[in-house]
Enzyme design. Structure first.
Site, PDB file in Angstrom:
ATOM      1  N   LEU A   1       0.865  -1.175   0.000  1.00 18.27           N
ATOM      2  CA  LEU A   1       0.000   0.000   0.000  1.00 18.27           C
ATOM      3  C   LEU A   1       0.899   1.221   0.000  1.00 18.27           C
ATOM      4  CD1 LEU A   1      -2.724  -0.850   2.715  1.00 18.27           C
ATOM      5  CD2 LEU A   1      -3.023  -0.873   0.232  1.00 18.27           C
ATOM      6  N   ASP A   2       0.463   2.294  -0.654  1.00 14.36           N
ATOM      7  CA  ASP A   2       1.215   3.544  -0.599  1.00 14.36           C
ATOM      8  C   ASP A   2       1.341   4.011   0.846  1.00 14.36           C
ATOM      9  OD1 ASP A   2       1.332   3.544  -3.344  1.00 14.36           O
ATOM     10  OD2 ASP A   2      -0.232   5.057  -3.608  1.00 14.36           O
ATOM     11  N   ARG A   3       2.359   4.806   1.107  1.00 12.37           N
ATOM     12  CA  ARG A   3       2.585   5.335   2.453  1.00 12.37           C
ATOM     13  C   ARG A   3       1.326   5.989   3.028  1.00 12.37           C
ATOM     14  NH1 ARG A   3       7.029   8.133   5.161  1.00 12.37           N
ATOM     15  NH2 ARG A   3       8.307   7.897   3.292  1.00 12.37           N
TER      16      ARG A   3
ATOM     17  N   THR B   1      -1.824   5.690   2.019  1.00 10.74           N
ATOM     18  CA  THR B   1      -3.049   4.901   1.907  1.00 10.74           C
ATOM     19  C   THR B   1      -3.157   4.007   3.131  1.00 10.74           C
ATOM     20  OG1 THR B   1      -2.889   4.862  -0.513  1.00 10.74           O
ATOM     21  CG2 THR B   1      -4.325   3.233   0.508  1.00 10.74           C
TER      22      THR B   1
END
Length: 330
Positions: free
Chosen positions: A143-145, A147
């Site tokens: 997951l993105d930082r 998100t």
């Protein structure tokens, strides 16, 4: 090891790739050396030649020739100093644990892996999640930082291989919730827009790809509008059918509704102001995936505090998303 060895694949290693099996048993053996041993038939599986990407089954016998002292040395163990505070923190994120998987509700702002300017990250805390297993859990997706939401970890190599197959074969249904600026037209549909990175393999932003772009990667996302706040903001449920970098963020911006707090893809328009926090409003709400031990596994993760506050402010009811994709073909 001065003679040929015959090593059986353990239950914990069922489904692992041959090159990764060697990485576990002989971490100092280079990939180039392994490829040469495979080409010359010195490494075999159940007596037959094999390729580096071959999947192993429990009970198979791997023939390992003498590798030399250097290749047989164990890799130096990296010292991971985890503070009591970080250990307690990462354990507080656990929302499910069984013998094969752990599921976290990752908070917004925590990077999954480290980088040049990222010293504190989830990967550096995984030793605190060993519990009763023989090894630290493994990351199987990202997951993105910024998100938040559902993040699945595998507790053993066999589970990691099974989950990797599920993701590769698109046997995982992931649902994201987002607050976006504007209301999409139509309110439900599919975004089929190929994406490309610019600036090399480490580029941190993706763009809509030109038809003749050889580096373009197919990207498809289902979306459905769950609720709106006038015509200014909308709650979208999004289901990515592919897993490209920043796919949901780029696709939301491409249809004219950037995600709130996403200045990278929405610019100043992504910050509506008022009492809405200037943080990314993107949450991995749920996942439905084949469980490594059989059957299906489904789990949901609660919204992070800043999104809960926005939902309360706008009068959104989480129950309204139950049938968000009804009538939309998958």
């Amino acid at each position: 090891m001065k003679e040929v060895s015959q090593i059986a694949v353990s239950a914990d290693e069922d489904g692992i790739r041959l090159d990764r099996w060697f990485k576990r048993h002989f971490p100092m053996l280079t990939h180039g050396r392994l490829e040469k041993l495979l080409r010359t038939g010195q490494v075999r599986v159940d007596g037959a030649r094999a390729k580096a990407n071959a999947r192993l089954d429990q009970g198979q016998i791997v023939r390992v020739p003498p590798l030399g002292e250097d290749a047989e040395k164990p890799a130096p163990r990296a010292e991971r100093a985890i503070s009591d505070k970080d250990a307690a923190f990462v354990r507080s994120l656990v929302i499910h644990k069984d013998k094969s998987i752990i599921v976290l509700n990752k908070p917004s702002g925590l990077a999954v892996q480290g980088g040049t300017k990222t010293e504190r990250h989830l990967d550096g805390m995984l030793d605190a999640l060993t519990f009763d297993a023989a090894e630290r859990p493994r990351l199987v997706h990202r997951l993105d930082r910024d998100t938040s939401g559902v993040l699945v970890l595998a507790r053993a190599a066999k589970a990691a291989a099974a989950l990797a197959r599920a993701f590769k074969q698109k046997d995982a249904r992931k649902i994201y919730w987002a607050l976006v600026v504007g209301v999409p037209t139509p309110r439900q549909g599919t975004i089929d827009l190929a994406l490309t990175k610019q600036g090399g393999p480490r580029a941190e932003r993706v763009f809509a790809a030109d038809k003749d772009d050889e580096d373009a990667r197919n990207a498809v996302t289902h979306f459905s509008t769950v609720a709106t706040a006038s015509y200014k903001l909308a709650w979208l449920a999004l289901m990515p059918l592919t897993g490209r970098t920043h796919q949901i963020r780029a696709h939301a911006a491409a249809i004219g509704t950037p995600i709130v707090g996403d200045g990278k893809y929405g610019g100043v328009n992504a910050h509506p102001g008022g009492e809405i926090a200037r943080r990314l409003h993107l949450h991995a709400r749920s996942i439905d995936i084949a469980h490594p031990d059989g059957g299906r596994f489904f789990i949901e993760a609660e919204l992070p505090p800043h999104m809960k506050a926005s939902w309360k402010l706008l009068g959104f009811d989480e129950r309204d998303a139950e049938n968000a994709f009804e009538g939309l073909d998958e």
